[in-house]
Design a protein around this motif. Structure first.
Motif, mmCIF file in Angstrom:
data_model
loop_
_atom_site.group_PDB
_atom_site.id
_atom_site.type_symbol
_atom_site.label_atom_id
_atom_site.label_comp_id
_atom_site.label_asym_id
_atom_site.label_seq_id
_atom_site.Cartn_x
_atom_site.Cartn_y
_atom_site.Cartn_z
ATOM 1 N N GLN A 250 -0.401 5.807 8.413
ATOM 2 C CA GLN A 250 -1.538 4.915 8.637
ATOM 3 C C GLN A 250 -1.019 3.530 8.992
ATOM 4 O O GLN A 250 -0.183 2.969 8.286
ATOM 5 N N ALA B 208 -13.215 3.529 2.615
ATOM 6 C CA ALA B 208 -13.384 4.915 3.053
ATOM 7 C C ALA B 208 -14.361 5.631 2.123
ATOM 8 O O ALA B 208 -14.374 5.396 0.912
ATOM 9 N N SER C 253 -4.098 4.370 -2.790
ATOM 10 C CA SER C 253 -3.643 4.218 -1.409
ATOM 11 C C SER C 253 -3.421 5.556 -0.725
ATOM 12 O O SER C 253 -3.393 5.633 0.502
ATOM 13 N N TRP D 47 0.836 -1.204 0.000
ATOM 14 C CA TRP D 47 0.000 0.000 0.000
ATOM 15 C C TRP D 47 0.869 1.252 0.000
ATOM 16 O O TRP D 47 0.530 2.260 -0.611
ATOM 17 N N THR E 168 -15.843 5.329 7.360
ATOM 18 C CA THR E 168 -15.188 4.206 6.695
ATOM 19 C C THR E 168 -15.990 2.939 6.949
ATOM 20 O O THR E 168 -16.367 2.647 8.097
ATOM 21 N N ASP F 234 -9.901 -1.333 11.287
ATOM 22 C CA ASP F 234 -8.628 -2.018 11.072
ATOM 23 C C ASP F 234 -7.480 -1.064 10.750
ATOM 24 O O ASP F 234 -6.399 -1.514 10.365
ATOM 25 N N ASN F 235 -7.684 0.245 10.898
ATOM 26 C CA ASN F 235 -6.626 1.222 10.632
ATOM 27 C C ASN F 235 -6.645 2.323 11.684
ATOM 28 O O ASN F 235 -7.717 2.763 12.110
ATOM 29 N N SER G 232 -9.811 4.891 11.111
ATOM 30 C CA SER G 232 -10.096 4.737 9.688
ATOM 31 C C SER G 232 -10.598 3.314 9.472
ATOM 32 O O SER G 232 -9.863 2.423 9.046
ATOM 33 N N ALA H 99 -14.429 -3.546 8.040
ATOM 34 C CA ALA H 99 -13.835 -4.559 7.162
ATOM 35 C C ALA H 99 -14.814 -5.671 6.806
ATOM 36 O O ALA H 99 -14.874 -6.121 5.656
ATOM 37 N N LYS I 53 -2.166 -0.223 9.488
ATOM 38 C CA LYS I 53 -3.231 -1.195 9.223
ATOM 39 C C LYS I 53 -2.908 -2.495 9.938
ATOM 40 O O LYS I 53 -1.779 -2.993 9.864
ATOM 41 N N TYR J 69 -5.332 6.270 2.499
ATOM 42 C CA TYR J 69 -6.739 5.899 2.535
ATOM 43 C C TYR J 69 -6.880 4.459 3.022
ATOM 44 O O TYR J 69 -5.942 3.663 2.939
ATOM 45 N N SER J 70 -8.084 4.130 3.443
ATOM 46 C CA SER J 70 -8.457 2.746 3.713
ATOM 47 C C SER J 70 -9.417 2.283 2.631
ATOM 48 O O SER J 70 -10.234 3.070 2.138
#
Length: 669
Positions: free
Chosen positions: A399, A254, A271, A27, A280, A354-355, A351, A283, A401, A250-251
């Protein structure tokens, strides 16, 4: 172990080979994960066949493929409803079926709810992995079968034995419910109210049923909905529009406001970018993005991050069989998990579940903040905690993750606090910093063509049309366009991020603030940008890594920054990786004519030089600070002229109604 050949009789629509979780760990250089857009349907199909849940399979949109096998083969068709036939006889979805040798498996158009259909096959589809994954990224032209969609006559090999003992049924209660009126669970953040959006904007976001726009794909699902009021007048040095921010990671999932247009970012999305994202998708709910079709409606439902379903689950725990999202509300913190005071303030933003987006300092361009993010990046990379998935730096952020089933966010926050206590002062930063001298075809014909296409197909009355370079001159208070030329060619651009628009594309800023031209981004964005176009957006320069959408103001075009011959070496590219540039490289330009650039690009494509010269060196933030102090007076004079021009342009935009216009696409819808 047996070998079966699968022949594509009819490819279907946009049929590609994908695996799960896709291409993880890249990413930070602009390589998206790709993989199945609806991971749940894909993984359930593999499990039903006794395959590893991430084994390569096929994804199609709107219409499935027609296939034959030269040996008896078990398959499972999942995802959106579609008619499945074997030699003209109907066969079920969501259940393994045996396709006899020579018989034709035919999956027709999708019908009813949903958009994407999946074909998983017992065994392993043998395709070459690229950066550790078989997933196809069609925009980058790598992964899967020849880097693209399947075509009639293609033959793929499958290894593994046909084994009825391994197959199992998929319980009805495990299957995802498809609909045309979707509830999607989201977490607050990373950039919400009251800093970027008003409270009314967020209330409107949750109460509105957004409509899915026809111009949607694996990069993102574009939505039709109300225009935000915005909490800010503009984005400052990041751009004139209030959606503009200094580039950050970014995720996937998002909700990215590119100007006033909301887009749900998909697994082939960018990314890094410079737009705000108020919420966001969690997941475990991102599978829904793969089944959204034009005309569907979406209601965003805020949930607490700790209450989100687990991505690893495939059964009832995934909650995919429920047509609605039940929630008592979100975390109620506007997406800000924590703030930390000190010499350099830190904001920890959520985010998704998971971020964590770690932001340093104020919303300004300051190399000391980038240095702080770099120090954090290095420390986490050294510790390498179990459950860490990716680290992606932005201009003033990092970020982080994780797999929250392995490394919960609460545990991560404790680790981040410990690391922050022990980070060195940013002024101590000394990093390797190569000088990278590259050719630039100024005002290249390909960029002129892109502007013409934009004016014809997107917007003809934009303030930056018909000539981006004149717009840059006006925005910065320069006397002539020749001054723009002189400024760009005099600058040393430091690479602060990679992957701004995919595939190692740098986001870079001049080390000398007197060379730091500031512009705003296209709104709405272009639908086409030539590969390796060079543009300026906010205070940043970018080289586009591939063809695609874009928003930076063009100044020209250069040679390749991604080695499409990888793993073969080419020109100045290093053997170990396909990306040309590194963090903290310093890019400088020398002018070439368009014809000369085409020759250099052809040389690079053929594995030869390409006109790029690289010299090793280092960068010291302390030495840079001395330079800034010595030139403070002239720097402030330049900024003063620039500020007056910026304010004049904003006033002109306001008088022309630029900030209140609805996009043509939304108005038509």
């Amino acid at each position: 172990m047996s070998l079966t050949k699968m022949t594509v009789v009819r490819p279907g629509m946009l049929t590609t080979v994908q695996d799960w979780p896709g291409r993880v760990g890249y990413w930070k250089v602009g390589v998206p994960p790709s993989g199945p857009m609806d991971d749940l349907s894909f993984r359930l199909g593999n499990v039903a066949l006794g395959n590893p849940e991430g084994a390569p399979g096929l994804e199609s949109a709107m219409s499935g493929p027609s296939l034959t096998f030269d040996a008896d083969t078990y398959v499972c068709v999942t995802g959106a409803d579609a008619r499945v036939q074997i030699d003209g006889t109907d066969a079920p979805q969501w259940r393994p079926v045996l396709v006899p040798a020579g018989a034709v498996l035919d999956i027709g158009p999708t019908s009813g709810a949903g958009l994407r259909v999946y074909v998983t096959i017992q065994g392993i589809i043998e395709v070459d992995e690229y950066l550790g994954s078989a997933a196809t990224f069609t925009l980058g032209k790598f992964g899967g079968h020849r880097g693209g969609t399947l075509a009639g006559g293609d033959i793929l090999e499958i290894t593994g034995n046909t084994d009825a003992a391994r197959i199992r049924s998929i319980p009805m209660e495990h299957r995802p419910v498809l609909t045309s009126t979707w509830d999607i669970a989201v977490t607050e953040g990373p950039h919400g109210a009251p800093e970027f959006f008003t409270r009314d904007d967020i209330d409107t976001l949750y109460s509105t049923r957004y409509e899915v726009h026809f111009n949607s794909d694996r990069t993102g699902v574009r939505l039709i909905g109300p225009k935000p009021e915005w909490a800010r007048a503009d984005g400052g040095e990041a751009g004139l529009h209030p959606s503009n921010i200094h580039d950050n990671a970014y995720s996937v999932g998002a909700l990215d406001f590119t100007g006033d247009t909301p887009i749900l970012l998909g697994p082939d999305g960018p990314s890094l970018g410079g737009f705000v994202c108020p919420v966001t998708v969690v997941a475990a709910e991102r599978w829904k993005l793969g089944q959204l079709k034009p005309g569907d409606t979406i209601r965003f439902v805020p949930v607490k991050a700790a209450h989100a379903a687990a991505l690893g689950a495939l059964g009832l725990e995934r909650r995919a069989s429920l047509p609605v999202v039940f929630s008592s509300g979100g975390d109620g913190d506007d997406g800000v998990i924590a703030r930390r005071d000190g010499d350099t303030a830190v904001t920890y933003r959520r985010s998704g579940d998971d971020n964590v987006l770690v932001e340093y300092g104020d919303m300004t361009l300051d190399l000391a903040l980038r240095a702080r993010a770099h120090a954090l990046h290095q420390r986490i990379e050294t510790i390498a905690p179990r459950g860490l998935m990716d680290l992606t730096p932005g201009i003033r952020s990092l970020q982080v993750k994780v797999d929250p089933d392995v490394l919960p966010i609460t545990t991560l926050m404790g680790l981040l606090a410990e690391i922050e206590d022990d980070l060195p002062a940013a002024s101590e930063l000394v990093v390797p910093s190569r000088t990278v001298r590259m050719p630039l075809s100024w005002d290249d014909p390909s960029t002129r063509e892109a502007i013409a296409r934009y004016m014809h197909g997107v917007r003809s009355d934009a303030p930056w049309c018909p000539w981006n370079i004149e717009f840059i001159r006006r925005m910065n208070g320069l006397d002539t366009v020749a001054d723009v030329f002189d400024t760009v060619f005099a600058a040393d651009y430091m690479v602060l991020g990679l992957g701004d628009v995919y595939l190692g594309a740098p986001v870079a800023t001049p080390l000398d603030p007197r060379h730091r031209l500031v512009t705003t981004k296209y709104n709405p964005a272009r639908t086409w940008t030539p590969e390796n176009a060079v543009g300026i957006g906010g205070a940043y320069l970018c080289i586009y890594g591939m063809e695609g959408p874009g928003g930076y103001q063009f100044v020209g075009r250069t040679t390749q920054v991604w080695n499409h011959r990888y793993p073969e070496q080419s020109g100045a590219f290093e053997k170990e990786s396909p990306w040309l540039l590194r963090f903290f490289d310093r890019i400088s330009w020398y002018p070439v004519e368009p014809e000369e650039l085409m020759d250099l690009r052809a040389d690079t494509a053929a594995g030869r030089g390409g006109g790029v010269d690289i010299t090793d060196g280092e960068f010291s933030l302390a030495e840079h600070d001395k330079f800034l102090a010595a030139n403070h007076e002239s720097i402030e004079k330049f900024r003063g002229v620039q500020s007056v021009a910026f304010d004049a342009e904003r006033t002109a935009w306001s008088a022309a109604g630029e900030f209140t216009k609805k996009e043509a696409g939304d108005a038509a819808a």
